[in-house]
Design an enzyme around this catalytic site. Structure first.
Site, mmCIF file in Angstrom:
data_model
loop_
_atom_site.group_PDB
_atom_site.id
_atom_site.type_symbol
_atom_site.label_atom_id
_atom_site.label_comp_id
_atom_site.label_asym_id
_atom_site.label_seq_id
_atom_site.Cartn_x
_atom_site.Cartn_y
_atom_site.Cartn_z
ATOM 1 N N TYR A 103 12.367 -2.084 -2.905
ATOM 2 C CA TYR A 103 12.142 -0.660 -3.136
ATOM 3 C C TYR A 103 13.454 0.005 -3.533
ATOM 4 O O TYR A 103 14.533 -0.455 -3.148
ATOM 5 C CB TYR A 103 11.633 0.023 -1.858
ATOM 6 C CG TYR A 103 10.187 -0.253 -1.514
ATOM 7 C CD1 TYR A 103 9.190 0.633 -1.900
ATOM 8 C CD2 TYR A 103 9.829 -1.381 -0.786
ATOM 9 C CE1 TYR A 103 7.860 0.398 -1.563
ATOM 10 C CE2 TYR A 103 8.498 -1.629 -0.448
ATOM 11 C CZ TYR A 103 7.519 -0.730 -0.841
ATOM 12 O OH TYR A 103 6.214 -0.950 -0.517
ATOM 13 N N ARG A 126 0.855 -1.189 0.000
ATOM 14 C CA ARG A 126 0.000 0.000 0.000
ATOM 15 C C ARG A 126 0.889 1.236 0.000
ATOM 16 O O ARG A 126 1.168 1.822 1.052
ATOM 17 C CB ARG A 126 -0.925 -0.026 1.214
ATOM 18 C CG ARG A 126 -2.022 -1.073 1.075
ATOM 19 C CD ARG A 126 -2.718 -1.330 2.374
ATOM 20 N NE ARG A 126 -1.800 -1.950 3.329
ATOM 21 C CZ ARG A 126 -2.073 -2.210 4.596
ATOM 22 N NH1 ARG A 126 -3.243 -1.901 5.083
ATOM 23 N NH2 ARG A 126 -1.181 -2.773 5.380
ATOM 24 N N ARG A 158 11.341 5.369 4.066
ATOM 25 C CA ARG A 158 11.507 6.829 4.039
ATOM 26 C C ARG A 158 12.180 7.331 5.316
ATOM 27 O O ARG A 158 12.956 8.286 5.292
ATOM 28 C CB ARG A 158 10.162 7.517 3.810
ATOM 29 C CG ARG A 158 9.658 7.310 2.362
ATOM 30 C CD ARG A 158 8.205 7.678 2.198
ATOM 31 N NE ARG A 158 7.954 9.062 2.581
ATOM 32 C CZ ARG A 158 6.734 9.590 2.724
ATOM 33 N NH1 ARG A 158 5.665 8.829 2.506
ATOM 34 N NH2 ARG A 158 6.592 10.842 3.065
ATOM 35 N N ASP A 218 2.230 5.007 -0.322
ATOM 36 C CA ASP A 218 1.662 6.293 0.103
ATOM 37 C C ASP A 218 1.493 7.259 -1.066
ATOM 38 O O ASP A 218 2.030 7.039 -2.149
ATOM 39 C CB ASP A 218 2.595 6.946 1.130
ATOM 40 C CG ASP A 218 2.449 6.321 2.508
ATOM 41 O OD1 ASP A 218 1.315 5.993 2.897
ATOM 42 O OD2 ASP A 218 3.482 6.167 3.193
#
Lengths: 249, 249
Positions: free
Chosen positions: B112, B52, B199, B54
């Site tokens: 990622y 999911r 992040r 952002d």
């Protein structure tokens, strides 16, 4: 008045091209407004570029020169100009040059990159930054075809019919392919180019990559000295002006 | 009903995130509308994603599954869905999967990439696709700091305070840097991640890269098990979900 040469990066998608025009925003006009703004609008500033890129064509290394009424720290000049530019145009660097320097006429070399994406599905990221051909290309055949275009030739078959250059003869120093993850890039280097020369060469080489033309067809198209003998004009959004060379570099 | 798993690429800049929400367009809702459209709107289709992401976070390899009332040629499915999607979302591929396959719960790995641009001037091209840090980073110190985060740890210091995962323990399999022309990328791989984990790790490693923190400060921040002990959350636009792994791959 002190003269400066700047290196400029821009996203051509929002502009009618480098050159100032009545029908929409140009990179040149944006830079001229910014240059005037940093001197408090005391005078209009004319900015001359090394290459007049078309609407939609990008640059990572355009060069341009202009005069300011007073000396300006070249290291501060990019940030000062960028503060008055849209985020689609960034001045990367600046240097002081002689009073008679011309970004256009003193350039001894220009380098362009044309980016092609061959994968079937169009890219969701970086839209407007490549030509999505959407099928595999035979890059070995394209490289073979490119050999026929390297060197000094009459490029009438690859110049726009409205090209205003006096001579159709140019010397193409480099024309090579780089194979990438999702496609390939065409690298072209010459002292100067004719209008649409790289986009017409790219459109023609893609015919070879698709197997519709042979490398010898490209040689014949060049020899024909007739625009209608070569392939179509590749779209602008894949093209990047990447570097301008000067004798003092 | 036949179940399909698709690989999806998207530009997160135009979306409130992957997940369907009341406050704006989501990637999930766009895919659900497209899936319903290709069956003539006969029924609503629920699409479940592996990650999911952002608002503002991109994907080049998101995975998702959904059921259709009738069998559909997997090779034609991407083109059919893409015809009903905005150009910021592209389905790259599709395959038929078992009735009980879950893109979310069957995933055994997620990868990622976080892209950082270090050059002084912000990029004019590819705006919204990187974090422009705008200064050099000590990538060797960042790599040293990353070693303290690899492995199985309580990542409380690096999870969003509103993270809903039951356990703050995760096993970070890969955390490495790739040095690039105009910056660097951080590659992170794990079975699953906590909310904002990458992040928050990125924001903390950039403190090390800037020389404000030492690699040992990162070790101490992890040991503190306190969100306020670690660095700031890096902005979303540098982050890409690049790959989801399944046992059968």
């Amino acid at each position: 008045m002190p003269r400066y040469c700047i290196t400029v990066e821009y996203d051509g998608g929002d502009f009618v091209g480098w050159q100032r025009q009545d029908n929409g925003p140009s990179v040149q006009a944006a830079l001229e407004q910014a240059a005037s703004a940093i001197i408090g609008g005391r005078m209009a500033v004319a900015v001359q570029g090394a290459g007049r890129t078309d609407a939609g064509v990008h640059a990572t290394g355009q060069a341009a020169h202009f005069d300011l009424p007073d000396a300006f720290d070249p290291d501060r000049l990019p940030l000062a100009l960028n503060a008055h530019l849209p985020d689609t145009v960034r001045v990367l660097s600046a240097r002081g040059v002689d009073d008679d320097f011309s970004a256009r006429f003193d350039a001894i070399g220009r380098a362009y990159r044309y980016r092609i994406v061959t994968r079937r599905i169009a890219p969701a990221l970086g839209r407007g930054l490549v030509w999505h051909v959407g099928q595999p290309l035979d890059h070995l055949a394209m490289t073979e075809a490119a050999q026929h275009l390297i060197g000094r030739h009459d490029f009438t078959s690859f110049r726009a019919t409205h090209c205003q250059a006096q001579s159709p003869v140019r010397t193409l120093d480099t024309l090579r392919l780089e194979v990438e993850d999702d496609g390939l890039s065409l690298i072209a280097e010459a002292r100067s180019f004719l209008h649409h020369q790289i986009r017409n060469i790219t459109g023609t080489l893609v015919l070879v990559g698709r197997g519709k033309w042979t490398p010898l067809d490209v040689r014949d198209a060049l020899a024909a000295q007739d625009r209608s003998a070569a392939g179509p004009t590749a779209p602008p959004q894949g093209l990047y002006l990447t570097r301008v060379d000067y004798p003092q570099d």
